[in-house]
Design a protein around this motif. Sequence first.
Motif, mmCIF file in Angstrom:
data_model
loop_
_atom_site.group_PDB
_atom_site.id
_atom_site.type_symbol
_atom_site.label_atom_id
_atom_site.label_comp_id
_atom_site.label_asym_id
_atom_site.label_seq_id
_atom_site.Cartn_x
_atom_site.Cartn_y
_atom_site.Cartn_z
ATOM 1 N N ILE A 443 -19.844 -57.038 6.742
ATOM 2 C CA ILE A 443 -19.724 -58.205 7.616
ATOM 3 C C ILE A 443 -19.047 -57.901 8.952
ATOM 4 N N ASP A 444 -18.292 -56.814 9.027
ATOM 5 C CA ASP A 444 -17.584 -56.500 10.266
ATOM 6 C C ASP A 444 -18.160 -55.245 10.911
ATOM 7 N N GLY A 445 -17.436 -54.711 11.895
ATOM 8 C CA GLY A 445 -17.928 -53.575 12.655
ATOM 9 C C GLY A 445 -17.735 -52.246 11.953
ATOM 10 N N ARG A 446 -18.103 -51.160 12.681
ATOM 11 C CA ARG A 446 -18.035 -49.806 12.135
ATOM 12 C C ARG A 446 -17.413 -48.883 13.178
ATOM 13 N N ILE A 447 -17.043 -47.698 12.733
ATOM 14 C CA ILE A 447 -16.623 -46.633 13.634
ATOM 15 C C ILE A 447 -17.691 -45.545 13.556
ATOM 16 N N LEU A 448 -18.349 -45.298 14.672
ATOM 17 C CA LEU A 448 -19.377 -44.264 14.731
ATOM 18 C C LEU A 448 -18.693 -42.951 15.082
ATOM 19 N N LEU A 449 -18.746 -41.996 14.173
ATOM 20 C CA LEU A 449 -18.011 -40.750 14.313
ATOM 21 C C LEU A 449 -18.782 -39.716 15.125
ATOM 22 N N SER A 450 -18.065 -38.837 15.810
ATOM 23 C CA SER A 450 -18.699 -37.794 16.618
ATOM 24 C C SER A 450 -19.314 -36.710 15.744
ATOM 25 N N GLU A 451 -18.865 -36.613 14.499
ATOM 26 C CA GLU A 451 -19.443 -35.659 13.550
ATOM 27 C C GLU A 451 -19.270 -36.205 12.143
ATOM 28 N N ASP A 452 -20.050 -35.672 11.213
ATOM 29 C CA ASP A 452 -19.988 -36.135 9.833
ATOM 30 C C ASP A 452 -18.630 -35.823 9.204
ATOM 31 N N ALA A 453 -18.266 -36.636 8.222
ATOM 32 C CA ALA A 453 -17.023 -36.448 7.473
ATOM 33 C C ALA A 453 -17.323 -36.707 6.002
ATOM 34 N N PRO A 454 -16.450 -36.254 5.096
ATOM 35 C CA PRO A 454 -16.713 -36.400 3.651
ATOM 36 C C PRO A 454 -16.891 -37.867 3.246
ATOM 37 N N LEU A 455 -18.006 -38.152 2.610
ATOM 38 C CA LEU A 455 -18.338 -39.511 2.194
ATOM 39 C C LEU A 455 -17.326 -40.036 1.188
ATOM 40 N N GLY A 456 -16.859 -41.296 1.411
ATOM 41 C CA GLY A 456 -15.956 -41.936 0.475
ATOM 42 C C GLY A 456 -14.524 -41.461 0.554
ATOM 43 N N GLU A 457 -14.146 -40.780 1.628
ATOM 44 C CA GLU A 457 -12.779 -40.284 1.784
ATOM 45 C C GLU A 457 -12.100 -40.956 2.973
ATOM 46 N N PHE A 458 -10.771 -40.997 2.939
ATOM 47 C CA PHE A 458 -9.993 -41.493 4.069
ATOM 48 C C PHE A 458 -9.803 -40.366 5.084
ATOM 49 N N ILE A 459 -9.953 -40.693 6.351
ATOM 50 C CA ILE A 459 -9.713 -39.733 7.422
ATOM 51 C C ILE A 459 -8.956 -40.435 8.547
ATOM 52 N N ASN A 460 -8.351 -39.654 9.442
ATOM 53 C CA ASN A 460 -7.741 -40.201 10.650
ATOM 54 C C ASN A 460 -8.727 -40.070 11.795
ATOM 55 N N VAL A 461 -8.877 -41.134 12.558
ATOM 56 C CA VAL A 461 -9.868 -41.173 13.636
ATOM 57 C C VAL A 461 -9.195 -41.618 14.932
ATOM 58 N N ARG A 462 -9.439 -40.861 16.004
ATOM 59 C CA ARG A 462 -8.999 -41.294 17.329
ATOM 60 C C ARG A 462 -10.162 -42.040 17.987
ATOM 61 N N ILE A 463 -9.911 -43.271 18.405
ATOM 62 C CA ILE A 463 -10.960 -44.091 19.016
ATOM 63 C C ILE A 463 -11.162 -43.649 20.461
ATOM 64 N N THR A 464 -12.393 -43.302 20.792
ATOM 65 C CA THR A 464 -12.722 -42.800 22.134
ATOM 66 C C THR A 464 -13.459 -43.817 22.992
ATOM 67 N N GLU A 465 -14.073 -44.821 22.347
ATOM 68 C CA GLU A 465 -14.833 -45.816 23.122
ATOM 69 C C GLU A 465 -14.962 -47.104 22.309
ATOM 70 N N GLY A 466 -14.875 -48.232 23.010
ATOM 71 C CA GLY A 466 -15.058 -49.518 22.355
ATOM 72 C C GLY A 466 -16.340 -50.189 22.802
ATOM 73 N N GLN A 467 -17.154 -50.616 21.833
ATOM 74 C CA GLN A 467 -18.381 -51.355 22.139
ATOM 75 C C GLN A 467 -18.166 -52.811 21.756
ATOM 76 N N LEU A 468 -19.241 -53.595 21.680
ATOM 77 C CA LEU A 468 -19.096 -55.014 21.384
ATOM 78 C C LEU A 468 -18.412 -55.239 20.044
ATOM 79 N N TYR A 469 -18.987 -54.708 18.986
ATOM 80 C CA TYR A 469 -18.398 -54.862 17.654
ATOM 81 C C TYR A 469 -18.002 -53.517 17.044
ATOM 82 N N ASP A 470 -18.666 -52.441 17.451
ATOM 83 C CA ASP A 470 -18.408 -51.137 16.890
ATOM 84 C C ASP A 470 -17.491 -50.311 17.788
#
Length: 477
Positions: A443-470
């Motif tokens: 129901i909410d937005g997503r973070i589109l990553l610059s590269e793939d990461a392990p599915l179903g795991e927690f990671i730290n992400v630095r936000i580089t750009e903000g779009q409308l919802y994502d």
Amino acid sequence: MKTIAPPKVGMISLGCAKNLVDAEIMLGGIQKEGFGLTANADEADVLIVNTCAFIDSAKEESIEEILDSHQQRGLKKRAGQRLIVTGCMAQRFSSDLSKSLSEVDAFLGLDQIADAGKIVRQVLDRPLHPDLAPASKAKAKALTNEAWEPLNLVSRKPVYIPDWDTPRVRLTPKHTAFTKIAEGCNHPCSFCVIPQMRGRHRSRTVDSVVQEVRQMVAEGVKEINLISQDTTYFGMDLWEEKAGPRQPVDSARGTTLSHLLRALNALEGDFWVRLLYTHPAHWSDELITTIAQCEKVCRYIDMPLQHIHPRMLKLMQRETSSEHIENLIVRIRAGIPGIAIRTTFIVGFPGETEEEFEYLLDFIKRTRFERLGVFTYSQEEGSKAAKMEGHLPARTKQARFKKAMKLQQRIAEEHSQQQVGRVIRALVDQPGVARGHSDAPDIDGRILLSEDAPLGEFINVRITEGQLYDLLGERVE
């Protein structure tokens, strides 16, 4: 000797997460009964359509899915396939549907979901509908269209609620799950018929929910989404002396949502708990403090408000006031730093004036919700609002919807821009896509990553750009 494979059952589930959990419980019972499961309708010996009846568009989608599933039986020469209809629409309209959709083999209500496996076997033992049965079968040939009718197993006032050990086949990704902590609803909202379909509010015990979550975490689930019609009313139906909607809600009165959250937070493991479907009438300072103190509880709340104008709240029978709502939001934001609040509003309710709609817009502009959705009012048969005067034209409702969403889009984009440069913890949903604590699944937005990461795991992400919802981001250590 060749082994005969057991009949296969397929499922098409529509509607909300609460309906999805019902579907998972049905599939669990079906699997326990020895049947195979398939995601391919063409392979299914029995196809179940789990319907929704929340608003008109949901009912239309459900009817279309039933009719299409029946049509496909003929087009793809699956005449022997049985068709079962379940869910909210079956619960509410089974008598009418069994007459107008006689091709359906059985209608199940909400009290029958745990018995779905036994009912599938019962349906398979019945003769086919005469229009579907081969003419050579004497048993089917002897039946007439007038004599044959679907099984209608719906009980009028549902009382069922699942337990922690109820068999269940999860339909969500492995790392996220929904846990239904209560069923039914006691609220008298004039626009809604859910209490008529799902019955009175009935909570599970804290121990039952804790057992279920412990088991899910052991299986690798990283995100537990707590759901019910009103999660903030959890446990209050079990009190000997029930609190009224404006009375303080605290642990001295009996089991509360705060008790449950603290018990879940104490479980071992690395996981999130997300709180959905809360009602503003039952929030308390204790709940605010609990969320702030429980590190495993997401800094996110879903609290549908529906409107803010005093007259509209009264007509909607929301059991709260505009003053209470505004004060509550201030208390939540002050008490839970970093909280993201999601809400929904209804525009075009019967009698809503232009001034009352502008009052709502002003509230949205001032409050700046992190997440917000808007519905146009839908006239639900059997609701109190359906009989009210002053129903508005569709064009007026649609114009107000567009105006409210346009306002929120500007606010949402500004919220997104404010995230740039921040490092947040996120859960990887799929290759190259993650979600932060502020974003509920689907129901909410997503973070589109610059590269793939392990599915179903927690990671730290630095936000580089903000779009409308994502948001766009890159993984950091």
